[in-house]
Design a protein around this motif. Structure first.
Motif, PDB file in Angstrom:
ATOM      1  N   THR A   1      67.043 -16.875   0.786  1.00 22.18           N
ATOM      2  CA  THR A   1      66.592 -18.216   0.433  1.00 22.18           C
ATOM      3  C   THR A   1      67.763 -18.910  -0.247  1.00 22.18           C
ATOM      4  OG1 THR A   1      64.338 -17.386   0.107  1.00 22.18           O
ATOM      5  CG2 THR A   1      64.851 -19.565  -0.787  1.00 22.18           C
TER       6      THR A   1
ATOM      7  N   THR B   1      70.136 -16.928  -2.764  1.00 25.37           N
ATOM      8  CA  THR B   1      69.398 -15.835  -3.408  1.00 25.37           C
ATOM      9  C   THR B   1      68.710 -14.969  -2.372  1.00 25.37           C
ATOM     10  OG1 THR B   1      67.392 -17.159  -3.659  1.00 25.37           O
ATOM     11  CG2 THR B   1      69.008 -17.246  -5.453  1.00 25.37           C
TER      12      THR B   1
ATOM     13  N   GLY C   1      68.841 -10.565  -7.990  1.00 23.23           N
ATOM     14  CA  GLY C   1      68.501 -11.635  -7.059  1.00 23.23           C
ATOM     15  C   GLY C   1      69.631 -12.039  -6.131  1.00 23.23           C
TER      16      GLY C   1
ATOM     17  N   GLN D   1      54.583 -10.967  -5.419  1.00 21.16           N
ATOM     18  CA  GLN D   1      54.715 -10.664  -6.841  1.00 21.16           C
ATOM     19  C   GLN D   1      53.371 -10.305  -7.476  1.00 21.16           C
ATOM     20  OE1 GLN D   1      56.544 -14.193  -8.373  1.00 21.16           O
ATOM     21  NE2 GLN D   1      58.469 -13.858  -7.305  1.00 21.16           N
TER      22      GLN D   1
ATOM     23  N   PHE E   1      64.814  -7.684   2.075  1.00 16.86           N
ATOM     24  CA  PHE E   1      65.045  -9.014   1.520  1.00 16.86           C
ATOM     25  C   PHE E   1      65.050 -10.054   2.635  1.00 16.86           C
ATOM     26  CE2 PHE E   1      67.255  -6.233  -1.518  1.00 16.86           C
ATOM     27  CZ  PHE E   1      66.744  -6.683  -2.723  1.00 16.86           C
TER      28      PHE E   1
ATOM     29  N   LYS F   1      65.274 -12.862  -1.602  1.00 12.60           N
ATOM     30  CA  LYS F   1      63.861 -12.782  -1.971  1.00 12.60           C
ATOM     31  C   LYS F   1      63.253 -11.541  -1.343  1.00 12.60           C
ATOM     32  CE  LYS F   1      59.581 -15.435  -1.415  1.00 12.60           C
ATOM     33  NZ  LYS F   1      58.998 -16.663  -0.820  1.00 12.60           N
TER      34      LYS F   1
ATOM     35  N   ALA G   1      54.516 -14.522  -2.476  1.00 14.31           N
ATOM     36  CA  ALA G   1      55.863 -13.964  -2.638  1.00 14.31           C
ATOM     37  C   ALA G   1      55.839 -12.469  -2.958  1.00 14.31           C
ATOM     38  CB  ALA G   1      56.599 -14.709  -3.742  1.00 14.31           C
TER      39      ALA G   1
END
Length: 295
Positions: A54, A57, A19, A141, A51, A59, A139
């Protein structure tokens, strides 16, 4: 077309897992600046950012999620060289499904049935609240969220809600009784019902109010798997789509007393428009979509 650099891909996978650049650099024992250069080279080769930042990090973007899926598959193939000699499965495609906790497990099983047991497919099924699952969908996921209700579209979140099925709702119970008279026999009858937060319960409450009857509520349950157990173990009537108690009806452990007029349970598949849709998703939605109520 530039050849894919597998060292870049390995570094990218480490960044995605950690991350952050600093975490991945520490794990790989390289300088963060060098890792950043390698990541940029991979993004240039693929033609897409992998990426978005954020805070501190990183994301994954949609392209990044797809790249990570492929990276995991690619690096599994090394293990497959040995696994194949032992008769084990080769690398797999991954499909990530989220299902609200209130959704029938039998319905989920039927929808995903064509993919279950395929050696080239790995299914990831997560259960939770709708808001939590939609956040994971946004997101990247999850590939699909299964729900009992559609999501309205707006400019910020253009949800796509596909009606997968629409099924009648019945009253079921253990008792062997005379012919059930609806709605008169509901007055004073012990019942197990979905929670007041569900659209099905709202519609049922309105129906019995208009009929002037008042059942005796023994339990309110927002999980269909638990409602199924209560229907099976208690002497009360239960309000459920028959698919929830399919096995109990087939075995005779429960009886369908009547189909409740005007009540249906809907099943939706919620997605977001993707530039790179999961190829497995189309097959699931095509198999599951329905245009007529189903018994």
């Amino acid at each position: 077309m530039p050849a894919l650099n597998y060292r870049h891909l390995r570094y990218f996978r480490a960044i995605a897992r950690e991350g952050s650049l600093t975490g991945a650099a520490r794990r790989l024992n390289v300088a963060p600046s060098a890792l950043s250069i390698q990541l940029r080279a991979l993004e240039d080769a693929l033609g897409h950012p992998l990426f978005e930042r954020t805070g501190r990090t990183l994301k994954l973007t949609e392209a990044g999620r797809i790249a990570l899926d492929h990276a995991e598959t690619i690096f599994r193939t090394g293990d497959d060289l040995v696994a194949r000699l032992k008769g084990q499965a080769a690398a797999q495609q991954v499909l990530r499904i989220g299902a609200v906790a209130t959704l029938s497990r039998n319905f989920q099983l039927g929808l995903l049935g064509p993919l279950i047991g395929r050696e080239d497919v790995e299914l990831v099924v997560r259960s939770g609240g709708l808001a939590e699952l939609l956040a994971q969908l946004a997101a990247h996921q999850l590939d699909l969220v299964l729900s009992n209700a559609p999501m309205p579209r707006d400019a910020e979140t253009p949800w796509q809600s596909l009606l997968l099925d629409q099924q009648p709702v019945s009253l079921v119970g253990r008792a062997r009784r005379r012919r059930f008279r609806f709605p008169a026999d509901l007055d004073g009858a012990p019942m197990v019902l979905p929670s007041p937060a569900s659209a099905l319960r709202t519609a049922f409450d309105l129906l019995v109010e208009q009929a002037g009857v008042r059942p005796r509520i023994l339990a309110e349950i927002d999980d269909m798997a638990m409602l199924r157990l209560f229907a099976r173990e208690s002497p009360a009537l239960a309000l459920v789509p028959p698919v929830v108690v399919r096995d109990e009806l087939a075995s005779g452990r429960l009886r369908e007393l009547c189909v409740v007029p005007g009540l249906t349970e809907t099943f939706y598949g919620i997605t977001l428009s993707r530039r790179f849709p999961n190829p497995l998703l189309r097959a699931v939605l095509r198999a599951g979509s329905a245009t007529e109520p189903r018994r």
